[in-house]
Write an enzyme that holds these catalytic residues in place. Structure first.
Site, short mmCIF file in Angstrom:
data_model
loop_
_atom_site.label_atom_id
_atom_site.label_comp_id
_atom_site.label_asym_id
_atom_site.label_seq_id
_atom_site.Cartn_x
_atom_site.Cartn_y
_atom_site.Cartn_z
CG HIS A 19 14.77 -14.13 -23.71
ND1 HIS A 19 16.27 -15.37 -23.81
CD2 HIS A 19 14.72 -14.42 -25.45
CE1 HIS A 19 16.03 -15.52 -25.16
NE2 HIS A 19 14.93 -15.09 -26.05
CG HIS A 21 15.02 -12.94 -30.30
ND1 HIS A 21 15.52 -13.30 -30.84
CD2 HIS A 21 13.95 -14.62 -29.80
CE1 HIS A 21 16.15 -14.77 -30.27
NE2 HIS A 21 15.25 -14.25 -29.53
CE LYS A 105 20.67 -15.45 -25.13
NZ LYS A 105 19.23 -16.42 -25.40
CG HIS A 142 20.11 -21.41 -26.81
ND1 HIS A 142 18.64 -21.09 -27.67
CD2 HIS A 142 20.41 -23.06 -27.10
CE1 HIS A 142 18.30 -22.18 -28.25
NE2 HIS A 142 19.10 -22.99 -27.61
CG HIS A 180 14.17 -20.38 -23.96
ND1 HIS A 180 15.92 -20.82 -24.26
CD2 HIS A 180 15.57 -18.51 -24.79
CE1 HIS A 180 16.65 -20.39 -25.00
NE2 HIS A 180 16.27 -19.23 -25.57
CG ASP A 253 12.78 -17.52 -27.18
OD1 ASP A 253 13.34 -16.92 -27.57
OD2 ASP A 253 12.83 -18.39 -27.35
C1 NCD Z 1 15.08 -17.52 -32.07
C2 NCD Z 1 14.83 -16.55 -33.49
O1 NCD Z 1 14.32 -16.87 -33.95
O2 NCD Z 1 16.37 -15.89 -33.20
N1 NCD Z 1 13.64 -19.00 -32.00
C3 NCD Z 1 14.17 -19.53 -30.98
O3 NCD Z 1 13.28 -20.41 -31.54
N2 NCD Z 1 13.31 -19.60 -29.99
C4 NCD Z 1 16.28 -17.86 -31.26
C5 NCD Z 1 17.07 -18.33 -29.15
O4 NCD Z 1 16.06 -17.62 -29.07
O5 NCD Z 1 16.18 -19.80 -30.06
ZN ZN Z 2 15.40 -16.22 -27.64
#
Ligand code: NCD
Ligand code: ZN
Length: 362
Positions: A19, A21, A105, A142, A180, A253
């Protein structure tokens, strides 16, 4: 591999990040190496602006990731579809058969960063979940309700009780990852609802509790969603992660936001932990006398859940301290210099990566 609790050096099969970003544009270029230098594969979140809601968008995003990848690194991005109320099941099925949608997702609408086009009511996507259950496409969740009358610290638990429990009954063969997780409730729920349900656990939820957000002031660096909870939840998560149980695996995450977007009247949620993610996890496993379970959590359980082979290469971590920089410089899309603050900024960590060992068979 056997790693004694008092080891000064450990070697594990190369890990994956289930996971992450990776963002887009200059940010993608700036953060990708942090992930790809350690992790062989990663599930890439689709919450871009606009989100990844089509096969073409997923292929194009994967191309941009691969084009940004330093040449010497072997890294496979696994792409995800961003579910919306009107996503077509044909597109989902076609994207899966073309091998571009590795998973889909579910963001409840307005639950987190770039989730405004998420799903407004789970019941409205039953037709998509039926397709996913039939074709074997995993659902990544989520898991938070967004109702303003639910306290922010209870949103995960309420999601589990109100939405996830009935979902498991409606779709017993759907493979689901509760992403998460942050609470003892989630740990217990996942442990007792396998084998089609699993969970990822981030480094930050293992290291900090909610006090960190308010230590001598408001600390946006420790604000993420789902928000960090009380100490008893952190302890339950540490026990779960280090248990070796197959239902728990690594998902950082890592969610980079420029300093200017975090330190803002309405600061963004997300912690950028990719630069020292594996070092952060190993610290927890050592503190819990569980170095023997690191490989299961970081390198085996996830691939097993997703039906993929383990990686062939390995990495060696050595007990030698290193200090995490206070910030990392990065150019924004306008070409101006900005800062990203990594998790553990300014702290000294006790482990570092010594080598990445290739067995030469790839
Ligand atoms: C994530 C993001 O910034 O894309 N932020 C976070 O606090 N984890 C989005 C997410 O996974 O909730
Ligand atoms: Zn995330």
């Amino acid at each position: 591999m056997t790693n004694h609790p008092s080891a000064k050096k450990i070697t594990i099969c190369q890990p994956d990040d289930w996971h992450v970003h990776l963002r887009d544009g200059t940010l993608l270029k700036g953060v990708l190496r942090s992930t790809a230098k350690v992790f062989r594969r990663a599930i890439v979140m689709p919450n871009l602006q606009p989100p990844i809601t089509s096969i073409d968008a997923a292929f194009a995003y994967r191309d941009r990731i691969l084009a940004s990848l330093p040449r010497e690194l072997s890294f496979t991005p696994l792409m995800t579809a961003y579910l919306t109320d009107d996503f077509s099941s044909k597109v989902l099925e076609k994207g899966h058969s073309k091998g571009i949608f590795f998973a889909a997702k579910l963001y409840p609408a307005n639950s987190t960063t770039n989730s405004a086009s998420g799903v407004s009511d789970l019941r409205r996507i039953d037709f998509l979940l039926e397709t996913m259950e039939r074709i074997g496409l995993p659902l990544l969740i989520h898991g938070e309700v967004t109702d303003p009358d639910v306290d922010i610290f209870d949103r995960e638990a309420v999601f589990i009780d109100r939405h996830l429990t009935p979902l498991l009954t409606r779709f017993p063969d759907l493979r689901i990852v509760l992403e998460h997780i942050t609470t003892e409730h989630a740990v217990k729920f996942v442990e007792s609802n396998g084998p089609n349900l699993a969970a990822t656990i981030t480094p930050h939820h293992l290291h900090i509790n909610r006090n960190a957000m308010f230590l001598n002031g408001l600390r946006s660096d420790f604000y993420c969603l789902p928000v960090v909870k009380r100490e008893k939840h952190r302890l339950a998560l540490r026990k779960a992660a280090t248990s070796g149980k197959p239902c728990f695996f690594l998902g950082t995450d890592s969610a980079p936001h420029l300093r200017s977007s975090k330190e803002n009247a309405c600061g963004c949620a997300g912690i950028f932990n990719a630069p020292f993610a594996i070092e952060s996890y190993v610290e927890v496993f050592e503190q819990e006398d569980s170095l023997d379970s690191l490989e299961a959590f970081a390198s085996k359980n996830g691939s097993q859940f997703y039906g993929l082979p383990s990686n062939k290469d390995s990495i060696t971590l050595i007990k030698e301290s290193q200090t995490v920089p206070k910030y990392i410089e990065i150019l924004n899309d306008q070409g101006q210099l900005e800062h990203l603050v990594p998790f553990h900024a300014g702290e000294t960590l006790s482990w570092r990566i010594e080598t990445k060992n290739s067995n030469g068979s790839e």
